[in-house]
Design a protein around this motif. Structure first.
Motif, PDB file in Angstrom:
ATOM      1  N   VAL A  49      17.968   8.676 -13.318  1.00  0.00           N
ATOM      2  CA  VAL A  49      16.685   8.373 -13.960  1.00  0.00           C
ATOM      3  C   VAL A  49      15.980   7.262 -13.184  1.00  0.00           C
ATOM      4  CG1 VAL A  49      15.502   7.602 -16.059  1.00  0.00           C
ATOM      5  CG2 VAL A  49      17.580   9.008 -16.230  1.00  0.00           C
ATOM      6  N   VAL A  50      14.725   7.511 -12.798  1.00  0.00           N
ATOM      7  CA  VAL A  50      13.882   6.487 -12.186  1.00  0.00           C
ATOM      8  C   VAL A  50      12.598   6.420 -13.002  1.00  0.00           C
ATOM      9  CG1 VAL A  50      12.654   5.735 -10.112  1.00  0.00           C
ATOM     10  CG2 VAL A  50      14.823   6.957  -9.889  1.00  0.00           C
ATOM     11  N   ALA A  51      12.323   5.257 -13.585  1.00  0.00           N
ATOM     12  CA  ALA A  51      11.126   5.072 -14.408  1.00  0.00           C
ATOM     13  C   ALA A  51      10.328   3.891 -13.870  1.00  0.00           C
ATOM     14  CB  ALA A  51      11.504   4.833 -15.865  1.00  0.00           C
ATOM     15  N   VAL A  52       9.018   3.999 -13.908  1.00  0.00           N
ATOM     16  CA  VAL A  52       8.178   2.940 -13.345  1.00  0.00           C
ATOM     17  C   VAL A  52       6.954   2.717 -14.230  1.00  0.00           C
ATOM     18  CG1 VAL A  52       6.882   4.547 -11.859  1.00  0.00           C
ATOM     19  CG2 VAL A  52       7.012   2.117 -11.253  1.00  0.00           C
ATOM     20  N   ARG A  53       6.583   1.446 -14.336  1.00  0.00           N
ATOM     21  CA  ARG A  53       5.323   1.065 -14.985  1.00  0.00           C
ATOM     22  C   ARG A  53       4.745  -0.106 -14.196  1.00  0.00           C
ATOM     23  NH1 ARG A  53       1.925   1.245 -19.139  1.00  0.00           N
ATOM     24  NH2 ARG A  53       1.010  -0.700 -19.910  1.00  0.00           N
ATOM     25  N   VAL A  54       3.734   0.181 -13.398  1.00  0.00           N
ATOM     26  CA  VAL A  54       3.051  -0.817 -12.580  1.00  0.00           C
ATOM     27  C   VAL A  54       1.588  -0.846 -12.998  1.00  0.00           C
ATOM     28  CG1 VAL A  54       2.353  -1.471 -10.253  1.00  0.00           C
ATOM     29  CG2 VAL A  54       4.617  -0.498 -10.634  1.00  0.00           C
ATOM     30  N   THR A  55       1.126  -2.014 -13.463  1.00  0.00           N
ATOM     31  CA  THR A  55      -0.260  -2.117 -13.927  1.00  0.00           C
ATOM     32  C   THR A  55      -1.061  -3.178 -13.180  1.00  0.00           C
ATOM     33  OG1 THR A  55       0.428  -3.651 -15.676  1.00  0.00           O
ATOM     34  CG2 THR A  55       0.329  -1.311 -16.236  1.00  0.00           C
ATOM     35  N   ARG A  82      15.353  -3.814  -8.047  1.00  0.00           N
ATOM     36  CA  ARG A  82      15.535  -5.017  -8.860  1.00  0.00           C
ATOM     37  C   ARG A  82      14.230  -5.511  -9.473  1.00  0.00           C
ATOM     38  NH1 ARG A  82      19.444  -5.534  -4.851  1.00  0.00           N
ATOM     39  NH2 ARG A  82      21.542  -6.033  -5.646  1.00  0.00           N
ATOM     40  N   ALA A  83      13.130  -4.872  -9.141  1.00  0.00           N
ATOM     41  CA  ALA A  83      11.839  -5.265  -9.708  1.00  0.00           C
ATOM     42  C   ALA A  83      11.794  -4.924 -11.195  1.00  0.00           C
ATOM     43  CB  ALA A  83      10.703  -4.566  -8.966  1.00  0.00           C
ATOM     44  N   ALA A  84      11.110  -5.769 -11.959  1.00  0.00           N
ATOM     45  CA  ALA A  84      11.042  -5.563 -13.413  1.00  0.00           C
ATOM     46  C   ALA A  84      10.303  -4.288 -13.772  1.00  0.00           C
ATOM     47  CB  ALA A  84      10.372  -6.774 -14.068  1.00  0.00           C
ATOM     48  N   ALA A  85       9.389  -3.842 -12.898  1.00  0.00           N
ATOM     49  CA  ALA A  85       8.576  -2.661 -13.202  1.00  0.00           C
ATOM     50  C   ALA A  85       9.300  -1.351 -12.911  1.00  0.00           C
ATOM     51  CB  ALA A  85       7.276  -2.712 -12.398  1.00  0.00           C
ATOM     52  N   LEU A  86      10.448  -1.423 -12.245  1.00  0.00           N
ATOM     53  CA  LEU A  86      11.168  -0.218 -11.838  1.00  0.00           C
ATOM     54  C   LEU A  86      12.541  -0.199 -12.489  1.00  0.00           C
ATOM     55  CD1 LEU A  86      11.031   2.267  -9.926  1.00  0.00           C
ATOM     56  CD2 LEU A  86      12.126   0.847  -8.183  1.00  0.00           C
ATOM     57  N   HIS A  87      12.870   0.905 -13.129  1.00  0.00           N
ATOM     58  CA  HIS A  87      14.170   1.058 -13.796  1.00  0.00           C
ATOM     59  C   HIS A  87      14.919   2.210 -13.137  1.00  0.00           C
ATOM     60  CE1 HIS A  87      12.924  -1.606 -17.126  1.00  0.00           C
ATOM     61  NE2 HIS A  87      11.746  -1.022 -16.988  1.00  0.00           N
ATOM     62  N   VAL A  88      16.127   1.940 -12.689  1.00  0.00           N
ATOM     63  CA  VAL A  88      16.976   2.951 -12.063  1.00  0.00           C
ATOM     64  C   VAL A  88      18.297   2.979 -12.817  1.00  0.00           C
ATOM     65  CG1 VAL A  88      18.076   3.725  -9.933  1.00  0.00           C
ATOM     66  CG2 VAL A  88      15.899   2.493  -9.829  1.00  0.00           C
ATOM     67  N   GLN A 136       4.726   4.818 -16.927  1.00  0.00           N
ATOM     68  CA  GLN A 136       3.712   5.634 -16.249  1.00  0.00           C
ATOM     69  C   GLN A 136       4.306   6.915 -15.689  1.00  0.00           C
ATOM     70  OE1 GLN A 136       2.605   2.544 -13.556  1.00  0.00           O
ATOM     71  NE2 GLN A 136       0.559   2.369 -14.402  1.00  0.00           N
ATOM     72  N   ALA A 137       5.522   6.823 -15.191  1.00  0.00           N
ATOM     73  CA  ALA A 137       6.173   7.991 -14.606  1.00  0.00           C
ATOM     74  C   ALA A 137       7.672   7.872 -14.812  1.00  0.00           C
ATOM     75  CB  ALA A 137       5.840   8.103 -13.121  1.00  0.00           C
ATOM     76  N   VAL A 138       8.302   9.001 -15.107  1.00  0.00           N
ATOM     77  CA  VAL A 138       9.752   9.072 -15.240  1.00  0.00           C
ATOM     78  C   VAL A 138      10.222  10.289 -14.453  1.00  0.00           C
ATOM     79  CG1 VAL A 138      11.718   9.335 -16.791  1.00  0.00           C
ATOM     80  CG2 VAL A 138       9.736   7.979 -17.514  1.00  0.00           C
ATOM     81  N   LEU A 139      11.183  10.071 -13.571  1.00  0.00           N
ATOM     82  CA  LEU A 139      11.754  11.174 -12.811  1.00  0.00           C
ATOM     83  C   LEU A 139      13.227  11.301 -13.170  1.00  0.00           C
ATOM     84  CD1 LEU A 139      11.071  12.433  -9.338  1.00  0.00           C
ATOM     85  CD2 LEU A 139      13.431  11.852  -9.859  1.00  0.00           C
ATOM     86  N   VAL A 140      13.612  12.469 -13.636  1.00  0.00           N
ATOM     87  CA  VAL A 140      14.991  12.750 -14.024  1.00  0.00           C
ATOM     88  C   VAL A 140      15.561  13.730 -13.008  1.00  0.00           C
ATOM     89  CG1 VAL A 140      16.496  13.637 -15.837  1.00  0.00           C
ATOM     90  CG2 VAL A 140      14.401  12.411 -16.447  1.00  0.00           C
TER      91      VAL A 140
END
Length: 440
Positions: free
Chosen positions: A342-348, A362-368, A311-315
Motif C-alpha cells: 500500500v502506498v498512500a499520499v496526500r500532498v497539499t 519517511r515523509a509525513a505525506a507519504l505512507h508505505v 489524494q491517491a492510494v495504490l494497492v
C-alpha cells in the motif's frame, strides 16, 4: 546449506563494511579536495532538489502564469546548483564524492542481496497436453503478428483463440469455455488487464497459467522474470517449463495481478480524452484534483492503520521494492509473500512536496505499508478505480484482499529477469551487518 549461509553472511558483512568505508571516503574527499567549502555540496544539492520539487508541485497544482513561473523555477534550481559548484570550484570534489557514494549504494544492495532471499521457488512441471492461448492481435502495438506468436504457439501444440477486437469480448468466458472443453493450461498474449481476467479463471479451476509478454508495459511478466523484448520466448514454457506459485490480488471479487489505483490517477484515466492526450489531460484536471476542488474524499483502512482524506492510494499484489512503483523499473522482488503493498499520499503544499523529494517514504505525506486487506471508503456512492490500468467505477466501500499462492504460473526454465529487483537501501540493516549482527 549451513556453510553456504555462513559464506553469504560473511560476504554481506564485508560488503556492508566496504559501503560504510565508501561513505566515509566521500566525506573525506569533500574536505581534502575543497576544504570546508566541500561540505557545501550536499546542502546545496538538497536545497536544489527541494526547490525543484516545490516548482513541480506548483506546475501540477496551478494554472496560467503561476504554472509557467513554477516551470522556470523547477529548471532554474538545478542550473543554479551547477553554477554554484562551478563558482566555488567544487567540480572535482563533487565528482569524486558522487562516484564513492554510487559505489557505497552498490555495495549496500549487494550486501542485502546476500542475506535477503529474492525470487520465487520454482518446481518441475510436465508439459501441458491441451494448452489454450488467448491472443489480442492489437496488444502492444501488434506484437502477436510481429513476433509470429500464433504460428509458434500452434507449432508447439497449443490451440490459439485470436480475439476479434472490433467487438467487445468477454475473455473470462472464453477461458471458462476452454477449461470446459478440456484445456489443462490457459495462457494470454495481451495486456495486464486481460492477463488478470484469465488468471482468475485459471486460479478458480486450478489449471496452470501462461504469461506471454505481448502487452505494452508487461509489468507482471517483468516481475516473473520473463523476456519482455521477445514474447515468443515465453512460449518455451510449453515444452521446457517450471511452475511458480504466486499470489492473486482481489478487488471486490475481481482479480488483479499488479495494482489497483484509487484517487487522482484513477480519476484521470476515467476521462475519455486521456487515451489520446495523456499529458494534456492530466495537466488540465490535476489542479482541481490535488487541491480538493473536485473528486470525493478518499479514506483507507487496514487492520492496524487508518488514513484519512488521501489524494491517491495504490494497492499492489505484493509490495514493490521501493515506494515508487509507478516509476520506470519499479519491481516486486516477490509475488508470494501473501500480503498487499500500500502506498498512500496526500500532498497539499509545496513544502510537503519538497519533504517527499528529500525524505521519501519517511515523509509525513507519504505512507508505505503492507496489509492482507484494505478497505477504501468515500462519501460518494461509487468511486473511480484503475485495475491493472483499466478504468472502472465501483460502489463504496471497496475492499482489496489477497489470495496467497492461488495462481499456478508456468514459466520457461531459462528466463532473463530471474535476478529480480535490487533491494532498497536500508541503513539500519547495513549498520547491523557491518557490526556483525543479523539484518532484520
Amino acid at each position: 546449506m549451513g556453510s553456504t549461509d555462513s559464506r553469504a553472511q560473511a560476504q554481506a558483512r564485508f560488503l556492508a563494511r566496504l559501503a560504510l568505508v565508501c561513505v566515509l571516503a566521500a566525506v573525506v574527499a569533500l574536505l581534502a579536495v575543497s576544504g570546508l567549502g566541500g561540505l557545501l555540496i550536499l546542502p546545496a544539492g538538497m536545497a536544489g532538489l527541494a526547490v525543484t520539487a516545490a516548482g513541480i508541485w506548483w506546475v501540477l497544482s496551478r494554472r496560467g502564469a503561476v504554472r509557467v513561473a513554477a516551470a522556470l523555477l523547477a529548471l532554474a534550481a538545478p542550473a543554479g546548483v551547477v553554477v554554484l559548484y562551478a563558482w566555488a570550484n567544487l567540480w572535482s570534489a563533487a565528482l569524486i564524492s558522487v562516484l564513492l557514494l554510487a559505489a557505497a549504494v552498490a555495495c549496500m544492495r549487494a550486501a542485502l542481496g546476500r542475506v535477503r532471499q529474492h525470487g520465487i521457488r520454482a518446481v518441475a512441471s510436465a508439459p501441458p497436453g491441451h494448452p489454450v492461448l488467448i491472443m489480442n492481435p492489437k496488444s502492444g502495438g501488434g506484437k502477436v503478428g510481429r513476433f509470429g506468436l500464433v504460428e509458434k504457439a500452434e507449432a508447439l501444440g497449443a490451440r490459439v483463440v485470436l480475439l476479434d477486437t472490433s467487438v467487445e469480448t468477454d475473455v473470462a468466458e472464453i477461458a471458462r469455455q476452454a477449461v470446459a472443453g478440456g484445456a489443462d493450461l490457459l495462457g494470454v498474449a495481451g495486456g495486464d488487464g486481460t492477463q488478470a481476467r484469465v488468471a482468475q479463471v485459471a486460479a478458480e479451476h486450478g489449471v496452470p497459467f501462461l504469461v506471454v509478454s505481448a502487452g505494452t508495459r508487461n509489468h507482471f511478466a517483468m516481475d516473473l522474470g520473463l523476456d519482455r523484448d521477445d514474447p515468443s520466448r515465453c512460449l518455451d514454457a510449453l515444452t521446457d517449463g517450471e511452475e511458480l506459485r504466486v499470489d492473486l490480488g482481489m478487488v471486490d471479487g475481481r482479480a488483479f495481478v499488479n495494482t489497483v489505483s484509487f484517487g487522482v490517477y484513477a480519476q484521470i484515466v476515467q476521462r475519455p480524452e486521456y487515451r489520446d492526450a495523456k499529458a494534456d489531460t492530466a495537466l488540465d484536471v490535476l489542479p482541481d484534483l490535488l487541491l480538493g476542488y473536485s473528486g470525493s474524499a478518499l479514506h483507507a483502512r487496514t487492520d492496524r492503520t487508518r488514513l484519512e482524506t488521501q489524494q491517491a492510494v495504490l494497492v499492489s499484489n505484493n509490495p514493490y521494492a521501493r515506494p515508487e512503483p509507478m516509476t520506470a523499473g519499479g519491481r516486486r522482488p516477490r509475488l508470494d509473500r501473501g500480503t498487499l503493498g500500500v502506498v498512500a499520499v496526500r500532498v497539499t503544499t509545496a513544502a510537503q512536496a519538497a519533504e517527499v523529494a528529500l525524505r521519501g517514504s519517511r515523509a509525513a505525506a507519504l505512507h508505505v505499508l503492507t496489509a492482507p486487506r484494505i478497505t477504501l471508503a468515500s462519501d460518494a456512492e461509487t468511486i473511480p478505480v484503475a485495475v491493472d490500468g483499466e478504468a472502472l467505477n465501483l460502489p463504496t466501500p471497496v475492499t482489496c484482499t489477497i489470495r496467497p499462492r492461488a495462481l499456478r504460473v508456468l514459466v520457461p526454465r531459462h528466463r532473463p529477469g530471474t535476478a529480480g529487483a535490487a533491494p532498497p537501501v536500508d541503513w539500519h540493516a547495513i549498520i547491523a551487518l557491518a557490526l556483525g549482527r543479523p539484518a532484520s
